[in-house]
Design a protein around this motif. Sequence first.
Motif, PDB file in Angstrom:
ATOM      1  N   SER A  30       5.243   2.484 -10.400  1.00  0.00           N
ATOM      2  CA  SER A  30       6.334   2.042 -10.263  1.00  0.00           C
ATOM      3  C   SER A  30       6.347   1.398  -8.803  1.00  0.00           C
ATOM      4  O   SER A  30       6.333   1.977  -7.865  1.00  0.00           O
ATOM      5  N   PRO A  31       6.350   0.039  -8.610  1.00  0.00           N
ATOM      6  CA  PRO A  31       6.278  -0.589  -7.346  1.00  0.00           C
ATOM      7  C   PRO A  31       7.621  -0.727  -6.682  1.00  0.00           C
ATOM      8  O   PRO A  31       8.407  -1.522  -6.650  1.00  0.00           O
ATOM      9  N   ALA A  36       1.967   0.716   1.417  1.00  0.00           N
ATOM     10  CA  ALA A  36       0.656  -0.118   2.121  1.00  0.00           C
ATOM     11  C   ALA A  36      -0.654   0.443   1.674  1.00  0.00           C
ATOM     12  O   ALA A  36      -1.684   0.180   2.299  1.00  0.00           O
ATOM     13  N   GLY A  37      -0.584   1.086   0.565  1.00  0.00           N
ATOM     14  CA  GLY A  37      -1.932   1.550  -0.077  1.00  0.00           C
ATOM     15  C   GLY A  37      -2.500   2.985   0.568  1.00  0.00           C
ATOM     16  O   GLY A  37      -3.424   3.567  -0.109  1.00  0.00           O
ATOM     17  N   ARG A  38      -1.567   3.357   1.292  1.00  0.00           N
ATOM     18  CA  ARG A  38      -1.772   4.822   1.979  1.00  0.00           C
ATOM     19  C   ARG A  38      -0.998   5.665   1.191  1.00  0.00           C
ATOM     20  O   ARG A  38       0.229   5.560   1.155  1.00  0.00           O
ATOM     21  N   VAL A  39      -1.514   7.137   1.086  1.00  0.00           N
ATOM     22  CA  VAL A  39      -0.557   7.927   0.426  1.00  0.00           C
ATOM     23  C   VAL A  39       0.179   8.598   1.531  1.00  0.00           C
ATOM     24  O   VAL A  39       0.028   9.133   2.771  1.00  0.00           O
ATOM     25  N   VAL A  40       1.596   8.735   0.970  1.00  0.00           N
ATOM     26  CA  VAL A  40       2.420   9.398   2.173  1.00  0.00           C
ATOM     27  C   VAL A  40       3.194  10.568   1.748  1.00  0.00           C
ATOM     28  O   VAL A  40       3.875  11.154   2.334  1.00  0.00           O
ATOM     29  N   TYR A  41       3.138  10.841   0.380  1.00  0.00           N
ATOM     30  CA  TYR A  41       3.649  12.081  -0.048  1.00  0.00           C
ATOM     31  C   TYR A  41       3.197  12.236  -1.556  1.00  0.00           C
ATOM     32  O   TYR A  41       2.604  11.245  -2.159  1.00  0.00           O
ATOM     33  N   ALA A  42       3.388  13.630  -1.927  1.00  0.00           N
ATOM     34  CA  ALA A  42       2.901  14.047  -3.238  1.00  0.00           C
ATOM     35  C   ALA A  42       3.797  15.203  -3.877  1.00  0.00           C
ATOM     36  O   ALA A  42       3.987  16.018  -2.804  1.00  0.00           O
ATOM     37  N   ALA A  43       3.922  15.233  -4.847  1.00  0.00           N
ATOM     38  CA  ALA A  43       4.843  16.241  -5.348  1.00  0.00           C
ATOM     39  C   ALA A  43       4.453  16.804  -6.893  1.00  0.00           C
ATOM     40  O   ALA A  43       3.615  15.916  -7.456  1.00  0.00           O
ATOM     41  N   SER A  44       4.666  17.781  -7.366  1.00  0.00           N
ATOM     42  CA  SER A  44       4.203  18.535  -8.354  1.00  0.00           C
ATOM     43  C   SER A  44       5.277  19.531  -9.092  1.00  0.00           C
ATOM     44  O   SER A  44       5.954  20.153  -8.480  1.00  0.00           O
ATOM     45  N   ASN A  45       5.154  19.365 -10.396  1.00  0.00           N
ATOM     46  CA  ASN A  45       6.053  20.334 -11.010  1.00  0.00           C
ATOM     47  C   ASN A  45       5.652  21.852 -11.419  1.00  0.00           C
ATOM     48  O   ASN A  45       6.319  22.536 -11.933  1.00  0.00           O
ATOM     49  N   LEU A  46       4.469  22.031 -11.055  1.00  0.00           N
ATOM     50  CA  LEU A  46       4.006  23.441 -10.976  1.00  0.00           C
ATOM     51  C   LEU A  46       4.527  24.349  -9.734  1.00  0.00           C
ATOM     52  O   LEU A  46       4.346  23.974  -8.632  1.00  0.00           O
ATOM     53  N   ALA A  93      -7.776   1.089  -6.270  1.00  0.00           N
ATOM     54  CA  ALA A  93      -7.038   0.067  -6.175  1.00  0.00           C
ATOM     55  C   ALA A  93      -5.925  -0.342  -5.414  1.00  0.00           C
ATOM     56  O   ALA A  93      -5.681  -1.418  -5.176  1.00  0.00           O
ATOM     57  N   TYR A  94      -5.148   0.876  -5.341  1.00  0.00           N
ATOM     58  CA  TYR A  94      -3.769   0.623  -4.707  1.00  0.00           C
ATOM     59  C   TYR A  94      -3.965   0.297  -3.397  1.00  0.00           C
ATOM     60  O   TYR A  94      -3.137  -0.548  -2.690  1.00  0.00           O
ATOM     61  N   TYR A  95      -5.238   0.930  -2.438  1.00  0.00           N
ATOM     62  CA  TYR A  95      -5.625   0.686  -1.294  1.00  0.00           C
ATOM     63  C   TYR A  95      -5.803  -0.937  -0.922  1.00  0.00           C
ATOM     64  O   TYR A  95      -5.273  -1.440  -0.227  1.00  0.00           O
ATOM     65  N   GLU A  96      -6.672  -1.295  -2.122  1.00  0.00           N
ATOM     66  CA  GLU A  96      -7.017  -2.905  -1.919  1.00  0.00           C
ATOM     67  C   GLU A  96      -5.969  -3.749  -2.057  1.00  0.00           C
ATOM     68  O   GLU A  96      -5.866  -4.870  -1.146  1.00  0.00           O
ATOM     69  N   ALA A  97      -4.967  -3.242  -2.890  1.00  0.00           N
ATOM     70  CA  ALA A  97      -3.870  -3.987  -3.327  1.00  0.00           C
ATOM     71  C   ALA A  97      -2.531  -4.022  -1.991  1.00  0.00           C
ATOM     72  O   ALA A  97      -1.575  -4.546  -1.993  1.00  0.00           O
ATOM     73  N   ARG A  98      -2.915  -2.721  -1.098  1.00  0.00           N
ATOM     74  CA  ARG A  98      -1.897  -2.383  -0.280  1.00  0.00           C
ATOM     75  C   ARG A  98      -0.467  -2.318  -1.154  1.00  0.00           C
ATOM     76  O   ARG A  98       0.648  -2.721  -0.563  1.00  0.00           O
ATOM     77  N   HIS A  99      -0.576  -1.369  -2.071  1.00  0.00           N
ATOM     78  CA  HIS A  99       0.721  -1.375  -3.045  1.00  0.00           C
ATOM     79  C   HIS A  99       1.693  -0.312  -2.184  1.00  0.00           C
ATOM     80  O   HIS A  99       1.135   0.641  -1.411  1.00  0.00           O
ATOM     81  N   HIS A 100       2.879  -0.596  -2.435  1.00  0.00           N
ATOM     82  CA  HIS A 100       3.971   0.179  -2.146  1.00  0.00           C
ATOM     83  C   HIS A 100       4.481   1.043  -3.570  1.00  0.00           C
ATOM     84  O   HIS A 100       4.654   0.129  -4.359  1.00  0.00           O
ATOM     85  N   GLY A 101       4.763   2.267  -3.571  1.00  0.00           N
ATOM     86  CA  GLY A 101       5.087   2.654  -4.801  1.00  0.00           C
ATOM     87  C   GLY A 101       5.061   4.093  -5.351  1.00  0.00           C
ATOM     88  O   GLY A 101       4.550   5.017  -4.449  1.00  0.00           O
TER      89      GLY A 101
END
Length: 235
Positions: free
Chosen positions: A116-117, A31-41, A6-14
């Motif tokens: 969050s956009p 723009a709908g692509r994953v640029v980073y991820a983080a975890s509290n583990l 869904a986020y790729y189709e909408a080209r979401h930033h957030g």
Amino acid sequence: PRLLNAYYEARHHGELKLRQGTVLKVVYFEAGRVVYAASNLAPERFGRFCLRKGALTEAQLAEATGYAREHSLRTGDALLKRGLLSPKQRRQLLEEQVKDILWSTFAWTEGGYGFSPMRPQRADLVPLSLFPGDLILEGVTRTETLVALRQRMAPGRRLFPTADPPYGLHELKLAGPQAMLLAFADGTKTVEDLLALTDLSEREALATLRGLELSGVLEERQQTPNRRQRISFGL
């Protein structure tokens, strides 16, 4: 996977926050692509991830952690400054870390999420751009067991091309046998039929079909197909 589609189709930033109990994982999109991820583990944080991958020793991680704390740096920056990782190694490990964090949520059957956009404000992020379609396909192949795949892709299921998929077929990184399997999945054949037609192993074939279904490229056909009708991608 459906959120990635869904986020790729909408080209979401957030920023997407995924929560299960006390576990929190955050995925950033441009723009709908994953640029980073983080975890509290703790085991999923960068330093421990590098240790788990064999890129660092315990002593090197302790050295970098102490240096980062002393100079108010992120662990990745400290590893670069101490010469323990090259920029290329850091980027590669970051990509692997982001993928692992994301894939670990594929198996969640409960929890919550919020989006969050907004654009990531941190200027110190290493620029990544991971294509969601490939993330889903690779994630299923890496994480799903054969037992789970057999349960989800029952022999009698029929899969056919989605009318308006989130991804163009030219965007997906499919090996030759995977592309042929996709071409065979025209709605006239069951999963059992497809396994008989492909050169892929059972696990590879089921993972490919499961990944294509989760990415919205294939969907299930409920009714018995008319033998005169054939839907195909023309591959």
